[in-house]
Write a protein that holds these residues in place. Structure first.
Motif, short mmCIF file in Angstrom:
data_model
loop_
_atom_site.label_atom_id
_atom_site.label_comp_id
_atom_site.label_asym_id
_atom_site.label_seq_id
_atom_site.Cartn_x
_atom_site.Cartn_y
_atom_site.Cartn_z
N ALA A 266 0.85 -1.20 0.00
CA ALA A 266 0.00 0.00 0.00
C ALA A 266 0.89 1.24 0.00
CB ALA A 266 -0.90 -0.01 1.23
N ALA A 267 0.28 2.38 -0.32
CA ALA A 267 1.05 3.61 -0.48
C ALA A 267 1.80 3.99 0.79
CB ALA A 267 0.11 4.74 -0.90
N ASP A 268 1.21 3.74 1.94
CA ASP A 268 1.88 4.17 3.17
C ASP A 268 2.72 3.09 3.81
OD1 ASP A 268 -0.31 2.67 3.65
OD2 ASP A 268 -1.15 3.95 5.25
N ASP A 269 2.84 1.93 3.13
CA ASP A 269 3.76 0.90 3.64
C ASP A 269 5.20 1.38 3.49
OD1 ASP A 269 1.79 -0.87 4.32
OD2 ASP A 269 1.91 -2.05 2.47
N ALA A 270 6.06 0.84 4.34
CA ALA A 270 7.48 1.16 4.20
C ALA A 270 8.05 0.29 3.08
CB ALA A 270 8.22 0.87 5.52
#
Lengths: 351, 622
Positions: A266-270
């Motif tokens: 996902a976009a906010d995963d590291a």
């Protein structure tokens, strides 16, 4: 006989060479619109950067459209036989460590008929730069499916669709423990040149897969990796030390899969940081499988790890043996072992 | 007790045992002792393809035959005078060809019920007891027990002590034939240098065998075979594979070229790879490739780079290399392809000999693809044949096939060590600058501009400034080497490549004809390893009052220029071959002579007696 190179690499010439210096006088005979033209232009443009005189560069190819490549470069070259270029280049590179030896091959040449030579060249780590033009089709024989064609491919030889599973050349090369594996696109000259530069700098075998468009028999095979509207979504540009993000404005991420591989996140995963230099081949392999996990197609350097080269080891062993035993004497060799002498009869001349 | 020494002119001994019994070692040592003594010798190792077939069985029998004499011998002998059989299987496998009256030495300890059954004897039957050996002089010796007894003072496990029985047998035979022993003792001490107790035990077993011969009365006083007269010079014993490897090294040295061997292990050629691998200090590089194709490919790549590229193989490997040989024909680069022939087709008889690759060597490629082909005629001749192959390859810029075979590869004979300056000078003469001018008068390099004499093209190696050029398997334009699909040019190039190979004949010496009386009406023409048996058979024919001429071909393509004239001189021409008549067919196609073919494909060299009978039959019908 000695194992010192016949010639050493010459000094950089006074006036720096240009792409023109590497262009042969032969008429280029690929189909108009073929991706090979772009690769040829990129290579001719890059070769001056090597800082080598053209007599110290050799291009060896096999058979196929891409294998006409050496004719169009004003270096030494050999257009050999189907699949065997890595073997021929191995003999040349091992016996002439002073040369810069390049192999040009295609998906059929390298992965079908020549698969054995390719994996053994990679395993040995001979100082060769292998450019594998992958267009996922047989061009010169007019359009049969290749070992990189997707399953179900409709071609002249597979009118009902091909049944066999394709090779992923990057995965294959990593499985053969290649020290340097990269992928690039024929149409992205800047990226292609940067990958060539990294491959040339690598000591040992470097495998560069170049996605190449065959506009006659497999047109648009890589279109979604190239078209402005889709490429951001489908291409992951690898950069050593950088988090693996892609998508429009880099909104997408590549994350670790609990199963051990990599997958889109996902976009906010590291995002996982790309490490091309780790000695463990597993991360690079996981990266090569990313499209199969629903992720983007990585381009750039998957792996760049130094390990001892075969040609270097051969030269070193030769030096060691010579230091221990001295240069060979043919007379001593022939007259070695248990010998006996039959004397000349009394009064006759000794032989 | 007076022990009379019997003088004999020649003896054939066959050592036979299980694959693990060390018979090849015994044979090698007996050979070395005999040559050092001064006899002429010829040997024939005869072993199975399996490394260790089940112990004690017929397929596991390994043998070594040697003929040694007080005169020149050219074959290992048709039949043994002495058979040493280390177990029942060795006896059973070798009794067939053994003439009545021969000495048979057996290790009685091995003739147990179990071993007899393993060798295929019916239960309860022993050849030592059932009278089937009547007519032979059987020497039943408890070789194992005597060896173990002799080694009692050594603290060895029984199994290790038993393994010394091959040395006991060698000692016994050495005593029987009055062989010098020093070299074998020195050999054992060196072989087991790291395990002095094993060295001492082997020497003790060897000595015990010798002493046993001296004390037992079973063998009388032994035999004497006087030394054979020889041309003056320094000699050594050499196998064909070693001689061939030495020839390559010596020729590369004469040419000033680094030697690059690309090879894949295959019986019976692997020993050439092994030998060259030990000679790195000569600037030799050996590359054990992933397959036969990569072996020759790497060799060709090295040749392109200015090395002497060599590949070694046997028949199945030559088949795999065909396409690359064709490429080498097109590239016109020096390359030596060694085919140590074995029984075929397919995997065939890997450890047996045959001459059935001649047509493959000549024609086994697509297109008109001429390749010079030569064949060695004896183990020692493998040296000279290798030098000649290199000379042709380098001088004419061409791949060359050198044929040897299993018999030559493993067989050995005394060889006069040549002086280095007797060898031909081989000049690579690399191109160093432009050789032509282009249309506007500027100097340029034409990679296919030929030497008017040899028709060879220039050899311009990478690294040479200004001579950058591309070569490949596509047809090339005359002179420039550019890709050409032009019809007339192709016709010209095909004929020119053929003409270049034909030019080689100009530089060949006239054929040597062996016809002492000069009145023969029958010519025996051979090639390759049949030289020895043919020579021996002709000698016998002449000794019986017959007349026969003999000639032998080293060059199979091109043929020597005087071959046609020679064939025409005789009323009948007999061509013995270990195939179904390959050379005979070529001769019939080429010359107006109805040559007669004598063929055999039994995995073994011709027997002299058979050849003699065939020659006499032809001679009687002139």
């Amino acid at each position: 006989m000695s194992d010192t190179p016949l010639l050493t690499i010459a000094e950089r010439p006074a006036s720096p060479p240009s792409a023109r210096d590497f262009r042969s006088d032969q008429e280029v005979r690929w189909c108009p619109g073929c991706g090979d033209y772009a690769i040829l232009a990129a290579v001719q443009g890059f070769l001056p950067e090597l800082g080598l005189r053209r007599e110290n560069i050799v291009f060896v190819s096999g058979i196929g459209c891409s294998s006409r490549f050496p004719y169009y470069l004003d270096t030494y070259g050999m257009h050999s036989i189907h699949g065997r270029a890595p073997a021929i280049a191995t003999g040349l590179a091992v016996s002439r460590p002073d040369l810069s030896v390049w192999v040009v091959t295609g998906d059929g040449d390298a992965l079908s008929i020549g698969g054995n030579h390719l994996i053994h060249a990679l395993r040995r780590n001979v100082n060769l730069k292998i450019l594998l033009f992958n267009n996922r089709i047989y061009g010169l024989t007019k359009g049969q499916y290749s070992p990189t064609s997707e399953t179900g491919k409709i071609t002249k030889s597979t009118p009902e669709g091909s049944l066999d599973h394709p090779f992923n050349p990057v995965s294959l090369a990593l499985g053969a423990e290649a020290g340097f594996v990269a992928r690039t696109l024929d149409s992205d000259r800047k990226h292609l040149t940067s990958v060539l530069r990294a491959a040339a700098a690598h000591e040992g075998t470097a495998l560069v897969e170049i996605y190449q468009n065959c506009n006659i028999f497999n047109d648009g095979a890589f279109e979604r990796l190239k078209a402005p509207g889709t490429r951001d979504e489908h291409v992951l540009r690898l950069e050593h030390g950088a988090p693996m993000r892609y998508g429009p404005a880099g909104v997408r991420t590549v994350v670790r899969d609990p199963g051990g591989g990599l997958r889109p996140g996902a976009a906010d995963d590291a995002a996982v940081v790309h490490d091309a230099h780790t000695s463990d081949p597993v991360p690079a392999f996981a990266l090569s499988r990313l499209p199969e996990a629903g992720g983007p197609t990585p381009i750039g350097v998957f792996r760049s790890v130094r390990r001892p080269t075969y040609d270097g080891a051969v030269a070193e062993q030769g030096r060691r043996v010579r230091a221990a035993r001295g240069p060979g004497s043919v007379a001593d060799l022939l007259g070695g072992g248990d010998t006996w002498t039959v004397p000349a009869p009394f009064g006759s001349e000794a032989r | 007790m007076s022990q009379r020494v019997t003088s004999v002119s020649r003896v054939v001994i066959r050592f036979a045992g299980d694959s693990g019994d060390g018979m090849q070692l015994v044979g090698d040592r007996f050979t070395a002792q005999s040559t050092l003594f001064g006899n002429d010798v010829s040997t024939f190792p005869d072993f199975p393809a399996e490394i260790r077939a089940p112990g004690g069985t017929l397929p596991g029998v390994s043998a070594f035959q040697i003929q040694f004499a007080d005169h020149s011998v050219s074959t290992p002998g048709d039949a043994a005078d002495v058979l040493v059989a280390m177990n029942p299987a060795a006896l059973r496998a070798n009794l067939g060809g053994l003439p009545r009256g021969a000495d048979v030495i057996v290790d009685t300890d091995e003739f147990t019920g179990r071993n007899l059954v393993k060798a295929g004897y019916p239960a309860g039957v022993s050849p030592l007891a059932d009278g089937s050996l009547a007519g032979y002089r059987v020497h039943a010796v408890a070789l194992t027990a005597l060896t173990v007894g002799a080694l009692r003072s050594f603290d060895l496990p029984r199994r290790d002590a038993e393994r010394g029985r091959n040395m006991f047998a060698l000692g016994l035979l050495s005593w029987m034939y009055h062989r010098p022993t020093e070299a074998t003792v020195a050999f054992l001490r060196e072989k087991f240098a790291r395990r002095p107790e094993l060295a001492a035990a082997n020497v003790a077993a060897f000595t015990a065998g010798w002493n046993y011969g001296e004390t037992t009365e079973s063998f009388g006083g032994g035999y004497r075979v006087a030394s054979a007269p020889r041309e003056p010079g320094r000699y050594r014993t050499i196998t064909g594979n070693r001689a061939l490897a030495y020839g390559l090294i010596a020729a590369a040295d004469r040419a000033g070229l680094p030697l690059f061997l690309g090879s894949y292990p295959i019986t019976p050629a692997s020993d050439i790879l092994h030998e060259l691998s030990r000679q790195r200090h000569f600037g030799v590089t050996t590359f054990q490739a992933e397959d036969e194709i990569a072996g020759i490919g790497a060799a060709l790549g090295a040749s392109f780079g200015g090395s002497l590229g060599v590949t070694t193989t046997s028949g199945p490997g030559l088949a795999l290399k065909s396409e690359t040989i064709g490429l080498a024909v097109s590239l016109e680069l020096p390359l030596v392809i060694v085919d140590v022939q074995r029984g075929g087709p397919s995997t065939g008889l890997p450890t047996k000999t045959e001459q059935s690759d001649l047509l493959q060597a000549l024609y086994g490629r697509n297109g008109e693809s001429p390749v010079p082909v030569l064949a060695a005629s004896s183990p020692g001749d493998c040296f000279g044949a290798a030098v000649e192959a290199v000379r042709i390859a380098v001088t004419y810029r061409t791949p060359v096939v050198l044929l040897s075979d299993g018999y030559l590869a493993n067989g050995s004979e005394p060889w006069r060590v040549p002086e280095v300056d007797e060898l031909p000078v081989i000049a690579p003469a690399f191109a160093t600058g432009p050789n032509a001018v282009d249309a506007d008068g500027t100097p340029c390099f034409q990679p296919y501009l030929r030497d008017p004499d040899t028709l060879a093209r220039p050899w311009a190696v990478p690294g040479t400034p200004g001579l950058e050029h591309r070569v490949g398997g596509l047809e090339k334009a005359d002179r420039t080497g550019e890709i050409s699909y032009d019809a007339a040019n192709h016709d010209h190039m095909v004929r020119t490549r053929r003409a270049k190979v034909d030019r080689i004949a100009r530089g060949l010496p006239p054929l040597v004809v062996d016809d002492p009386g000069g009145r023969a009406e029958v010519l025996v023409l051979g090639w390759g390893s049949t030289a020895g048996p043919i020579a021996a058979a002709c000698t016998e024919v002449r000794a019986a009052g017959g007349a026969v001429a003999r000639a032998h071909l080293r060059h199979l393509d091109p043929f020597p220029a005087d071959l046609g004239e020679l064939l025409g001189r005789y009323r009948r021409v007999l061509v013995p071959e270990m195939n179904l008549g390959q050379l005979a067919g070529l001769l019939r196609a080429r010359y107006p002579v109805d040559v007669e073919s004598l063929t055999q494909v039994r995995g073994m060299p011709f027997k002299v007696a058979e050849l003699r009978t065939a020659i006499e039959k032809v001679a009687a019908d002139v």
